[in-house]
Write a protein that holds these residues in place. Structure first.
Motif, PDB file in Angstrom:
ATOM      1  N   GLU A 636       8.382  25.969 -20.840  1.00  0.00           N
ATOM      2  CA  GLU A 636       9.169  24.878 -19.948  1.00  0.00           C
ATOM      3  C   GLU A 636       9.006  23.589 -21.107  1.00  0.00           C
ATOM      4  O   GLU A 636       9.607  22.402 -20.517  1.00  0.00           O
ATOM      5  CB  GLU A 636       8.535  24.564 -18.491  1.00  0.00           C
ATOM      6  CG  GLU A 636       8.525  25.540 -17.515  1.00  0.00           C
ATOM      7  CD  GLU A 636       7.931  25.265 -16.470  1.00  0.00           C
ATOM      8  OE1 GLU A 636       7.508  24.240 -16.339  1.00  0.00           O
ATOM      9  OE2 GLU A 636       7.943  26.234 -15.571  1.00  0.00           O
ATOM     10  N   HIS A 637       8.259  23.699 -22.059  1.00  0.00           N
ATOM     11  CA  HIS A 637       8.331  22.481 -23.192  1.00  0.00           C
ATOM     12  C   HIS A 637       9.837  22.242 -23.586  1.00  0.00           C
ATOM     13  O   HIS A 637      10.498  23.259 -23.818  1.00  0.00           O
ATOM     14  CB  HIS A 637       7.375  22.781 -24.353  1.00  0.00           C
ATOM     15  CG  HIS A 637       7.140  21.669 -25.098  1.00  0.00           C
ATOM     16  ND1 HIS A 637       7.994  21.064 -26.022  1.00  0.00           N
ATOM     17  CD2 HIS A 637       5.989  20.708 -24.986  1.00  0.00           C
ATOM     18  CE1 HIS A 637       7.723  20.182 -26.799  1.00  0.00           C
ATOM     19  NE2 HIS A 637       6.139  19.927 -25.969  1.00  0.00           N
ATOM     20  N   PRO A 638      10.387  21.064 -24.045  1.00  0.00           N
ATOM     21  CA  PRO A 638      11.432  20.632 -24.357  1.00  0.00           C
ATOM     22  C   PRO A 638      11.770  21.401 -25.680  1.00  0.00           C
ATOM     23  O   PRO A 638      12.983  21.741 -25.856  1.00  0.00           O
ATOM     24  CB  PRO A 638      11.510  19.211 -24.633  1.00  0.00           C
ATOM     25  CG  PRO A 638      10.551  18.691 -23.637  1.00  0.00           C
ATOM     26  CD  PRO A 638       9.685  19.792 -23.386  1.00  0.00           C
ATOM     27  N   ASP A 639      10.806  21.458 -26.658  1.00  0.00           N
ATOM     28  CA  ASP A 639      11.176  22.131 -27.779  1.00  0.00           C
ATOM     29  C   ASP A 639      11.487  23.604 -27.903  1.00  0.00           C
ATOM     30  O   ASP A 639      12.096  24.214 -28.347  1.00  0.00           O
ATOM     31  CB  ASP A 639       9.878  21.894 -28.822  1.00  0.00           C
ATOM     32  CG  ASP A 639       9.962  20.462 -29.310  1.00  0.00           C
ATOM     33  OD1 ASP A 639      10.803  19.561 -29.206  1.00  0.00           O
ATOM     34  OD2 ASP A 639       8.950  20.144 -29.862  1.00  0.00           O
ATOM     35  N   THR A 640      10.617  24.299 -26.825  1.00  0.00           N
ATOM     36  CA  THR A 640      11.024  25.591 -26.583  1.00  0.00           C
ATOM     37  C   THR A 640      12.361  25.816 -25.800  1.00  0.00           C
ATOM     38  O   THR A 640      13.010  26.776 -26.192  1.00  0.00           O
ATOM     39  CB  THR A 640       9.910  26.116 -25.436  1.00  0.00           C
ATOM     40  OG1 THR A 640       8.517  25.902 -25.913  1.00  0.00           O
ATOM     41  CG2 THR A 640       9.851  27.578 -25.186  1.00  0.00           C
ATOM     42  N   LEU A 641      12.567  25.016 -24.886  1.00  0.00           N
ATOM     43  CA  LEU A 641      13.925  25.152 -24.514  1.00  0.00           C
ATOM     44  C   LEU A 641      15.188  24.785 -25.574  1.00  0.00           C
ATOM     45  O   LEU A 641      16.042  25.484 -25.421  1.00  0.00           O
ATOM     46  CB  LEU A 641      14.195  23.735 -23.185  1.00  0.00           C
ATOM     47  CG  LEU A 641      13.431  24.476 -21.965  1.00  0.00           C
ATOM     48  CD1 LEU A 641      13.552  23.109 -21.163  1.00  0.00           C
ATOM     49  CD2 LEU A 641      13.974  25.629 -21.306  1.00  0.00           C
ATOM     50  N   LYS A 642      14.999  23.967 -26.431  1.00  0.00           N
ATOM     51  CA  LYS A 642      15.943  24.019 -27.489  1.00  0.00           C
ATOM     52  C   LYS A 642      15.928  25.231 -28.390  1.00  0.00           C
ATOM     53  O   LYS A 642      17.016  25.794 -28.512  1.00  0.00           O
ATOM     54  CB  LYS A 642      15.366  22.867 -28.220  1.00  0.00           C
ATOM     55  CG  LYS A 642      15.674  21.280 -27.954  1.00  0.00           C
ATOM     56  CD  LYS A 642      15.193  20.420 -28.957  1.00  0.00           C
ATOM     57  CE  LYS A 642      15.427  18.768 -28.126  1.00  0.00           C
ATOM     58  NZ  LYS A 642      14.663  17.893 -29.245  1.00  0.00           N
ATOM     59  N   SER A 643      14.919  25.733 -28.517  1.00  0.00           N
ATOM     60  CA  SER A 643      14.884  27.139 -29.439  1.00  0.00           C
ATOM     61  C   SER A 643      15.391  28.179 -28.573  1.00  0.00           C
ATOM     62  O   SER A 643      16.286  28.979 -29.104  1.00  0.00           O
ATOM     63  CB  SER A 643      13.463  27.329 -29.765  1.00  0.00           C
ATOM     64  OG  SER A 643      12.717  26.712 -30.590  1.00  0.00           O
TER      65      SER A 643
END
Length: 710
Positions: A636-643
């Motif tokens: 759920e981290h924003p960087d993970t979602l971007k990836s």
């Protein structure tokens, strides 16, 4: 079992020295231990303790005897320390924080601040960094020196502390019984009559030559010999039996045996001739009676209300100088002395609360003591006293650190005017106040005033000290930063160019300060969109950094990364790609695959593969990046979602719409869970999901998505 070792300056004895405990991730020991010791020994003659095996478990009993007596814990911070299970992070640092022992983290890698500041790691605890390339801030060596001086007692102060004790007693015990020794010292000092009695113990005696040279003097200076009794005393040919006890009997000193563990009295009497009656410290009344009798003639009652005496004895308990460490008692005694307006005690409390030394860091309390110090000197010596001025500046700094910028500005304005009146406009302290004032005006958004004062500080230093003086160069760099803050990049670059050229002329191209100026100048050109110039300077900075610091130094890799970013901005992807293909494996090797800087390089590499049309390598990079971010940061981290979003689009771009749909459904579901159905980002995800359904020909789900969106 963890074996405790020590290192001292010049390989001297650790006896009587301040104690610093070094801990780290096991893989970091060979990288940083000698380097950190070098930092410490530049300003402090202390003993640095560490374990032979950084992964060995420290027994709970040994924590009390070996760890709690340290004046400072110091730890090099790396990604491995923060991201993998290890004793240093999970046990040692936690123990220090629980016991309010000062902890000094040294940031040895860049890009890990977000993990460092998590509540389960170091939180808001400030760190020092030897990696900083900011030429405008106080040097790492100066910050390190100042911090160590505020935490560790000096040799001169230790002499004053030792002279303040009412008397000394000698504590004799077997090394096997160290846990009892600390316990017995606390029992002894729990008696009010015994509070100011110091204790010689095994830290001051080493079997062999040093014992023979010093035992007679130590016994002569002691008023009592306390023998710690356990069955371990009965073992033949131990040091207490063969050396310490016979010397005590010969000296005629009063001997009190203290039985900490039930021991065969008849065997004890055979091995220790002329042994007096044994007392049990846990039998409070009996032991207290003997102690009071022994110490009644030693205690100096008039000392109890002497602020200086209380302060020095407080320092003894704070730093474990010839007594056990007892931070609660230390704080009580130092506060008592400070409340009596002893300036030394007030300053100590200011430093303790400001830096979190043996108490919880508290800027508000630190500010209160800075105010009291200023009031004391202003009242007794006037506003123009040098100490009044000093604590007025400290008060301004405290308000600044607490985020009270307007209050900080008020104090700084007053300090500057007083300094100009007392010392003159051209005095170094006045110019420092002027520079601080310029920064504070920038903090509150008054950039015109900030630049006015920054210009004044620079011109005065240039006139008084000369254009080439380090302080003048610092003012010049500060001024360049102030112009950058208001978006006047042309002026910022003009000053940055001047600072770099002067630094190169005076210090040489390869000096770290020159290199930092060059790096900052390259970034300034990037800010104004002159990317060709930024690349030119960046490549120069990279080559110099590689020569001076090495190909694999973090600063060298940062320069390499910045060059690649500039090439990408100019859409010169074919030139950016080989740089990123070189950078990523280096960061992978040095920092590991999950380090934020490594992941950043992998992300840039994936984007560049996309730009050059290499879909195969782009897909591999984006898959790896998503998997690693999900593992390290969570789904759920924003960087993970971007990836996840980028990976979905990559599948779409290669025509694999089924995989694209699968990932985008997941992406939308996570957005809905985290942000709610009506959040703009969630609605954007739903719109893209509808488009994806359209591409795969799923009319039913496309319609449902569009209806929901509508």
């Amino acid at each position: 079992m963890a074996e405790m070792l020590f290192k001292t300056k010049g390989n001297g004895s650790p006896n009587g020295k301040a104690r610093v405990y070094f801990t780290c991730h096991p893989d970091d020991f060979n990288l940083y231990f000698e380097q950190v010791c070098e930092y410490i020994f530049k300003s402090q003659n202390c003993a640095v303790y560490y374990t032979a095996d950084m992964s060995a478990v420290i027994d709970e009993t040994d924590k009390v005897t070996d760890l709690e007596s340290n004046n400072l814990f110091i730890v090099p911070v790396t990604f491995k320390l923060l991201s993998t299970p290890n004793r240093a992070m999970d046990d040692d640092i936690r123990f220090a924080l629980e016991k309010h022992i000062p902890v000094l983290p040294l940031m040895m890698e860049s890009g890990i601040d977000a993990i460092y500041s998590r509540p389960d790691k170091f939180g808001e605890l400030q760190y020092l960094s030897p990696l900083s390339t900011d030429t405008t801030e106080v040097s790492f060596d100066e910050k390190m020196k100042k911090y160590l001086e505020s935490v560790l007692v000096s040799d001169e102060m230790a002499k004053r502390v030792r002279a303040a004790f009412d008397a000394y007693i000698f504590l004799s015990y077997r090394k096997k019984d160290r846990k009892y020794a600390n316990q017995l010292m606390r029992i002894i000092h729990s008696k009010p009559e015994c509070r100011d009695i110091a204790i010689w113990y095994d830290e001051f005696l080493t079997p062999g030559e040093s014992f023979r040279e010093n035992i007679d003097k130590i016994l002569a200076d002691s008023k009592l010999f306390t023998l710690l009794v356990t069955p371990n005393l009965l073992e033949d040919h131990n040091f207490v039996m063969d050396n310490e006890y016979p010397a005590a009997v010969k000296s005629g000193i009063n001997i009190i045996p203290a039985e900490m563990e039930e021991t065969d009295k008849s065997v004890l009497a055979e091995k220790y001739t002329n042994l007096p009656e044994i007392s049990n410290p846990f039998d409070d009344e009996a032991f207290r009676s003997r102690l009071v009798d022994a110490f009644s003639s030693l205690a100096i009652k008039s000392n109890d209300d002497d602020p200086e005496h209380n302060f020095l004895i407080g320092l003894a308990y704070l730093d474990g100088i010839d007594v056990e460490v007892n931070r609660e008692r230390a704080l009580e005694l130092i506060t008592k002395a400070a409340d009596a307006e002893l300036p030394e005690a007030m300053e100590k409390l200011f430093n303790m609360y400001h830096d979190g030394i043996s108490v919880q860091l508290n800027y508000n309390t630190a500010t209160e003591w800075a105010q009291k110090l200023y009031d004391y000197y202003a009242k007794n010596y006037g506003d123009t006293d040098v100490n009044s001025l000093r604590y007025l500046n400290d008060l301004s700094n405290c308000y600044h650190e607490a985020g009270q910028y307007h209050k900080a500005l008020e104090m700084c304005e007053k300090a500057y005017k007083l300094s100009a009146t007392i010392l003159g406009e051209e005095h170094p302290s006045t110019l420092t106040s002027l520079s601080n004032l310029a920064s504070l005006y920038a903090d509150i958004g008054n950039h015109d005033k900030s630049i006015e004062l920054g210009e004044k500080a620079y011109k005065l230093r240039a006139t008084i000290l000369g254009e080439e003086h380090p302080s003048t160069l610092t003012s010049l760099s500060n001024l360049a930063s102030l112009y950058a803050d208001i978006g006047n990049y042309d002026k910022s670059i003009e000053l940055g160019e001047k600072a770099y050229k002067l630094s190169a002329t005076i210090l040489g191209d390869e000096h770290p300060d020159t290199l930092a100026s060059l790096h900052n100048l390259a970034c300034s050109y990037a800010n104004i969109g002159n990317h060709d110039k930024s690349i030119e300077l960046g490549e120069k900075a990279y080559k110099l950094s590689a020569t001076i610091l090495g190909d694999e130094h973090p600063d060298t890799l940062l320069s390499l990364s910045n060059i690649a970013i500039e090439y990408n901005i100019l859409e010169r992807y074919a030139e950016a790609l080989p740089i990123l293909e070189k950078l990523y494996p280096l960061r992978l090797k040095l920092m590991g695959e999950a380090h934020p800087d490594t992941l950043k390089s992998l992300n840039n590499l994936a984007s560049t593969y996309e730009r050059v049309g290499d879909k195969q390598h782009e897909l591999a990079a984006r898959k790896k990046l998503y998997e690693l971010r999900a593992k390290v940061l969570g789904e759920e981290h924003p960087d993970t979602l971007k990836s996840l979003n980028n990976l979905a689009y990559t599948y779409g771009n290669i025509g694999n719409y089924e995989k694209y749909l699968e990932l985008y459904k997941k992406y939308y579901g996570l957005h809905k869970k985290i942000l709610g159905e009506e959040h703009p980002d969630t609605l954007k995800s739903l719109n893209n999901l509808a488009i994806t359904y359209e591409r795969v020909g799923d009319k039913q789900h496309e319609l449902a998505a569009r209806k929901k969106l509508y």
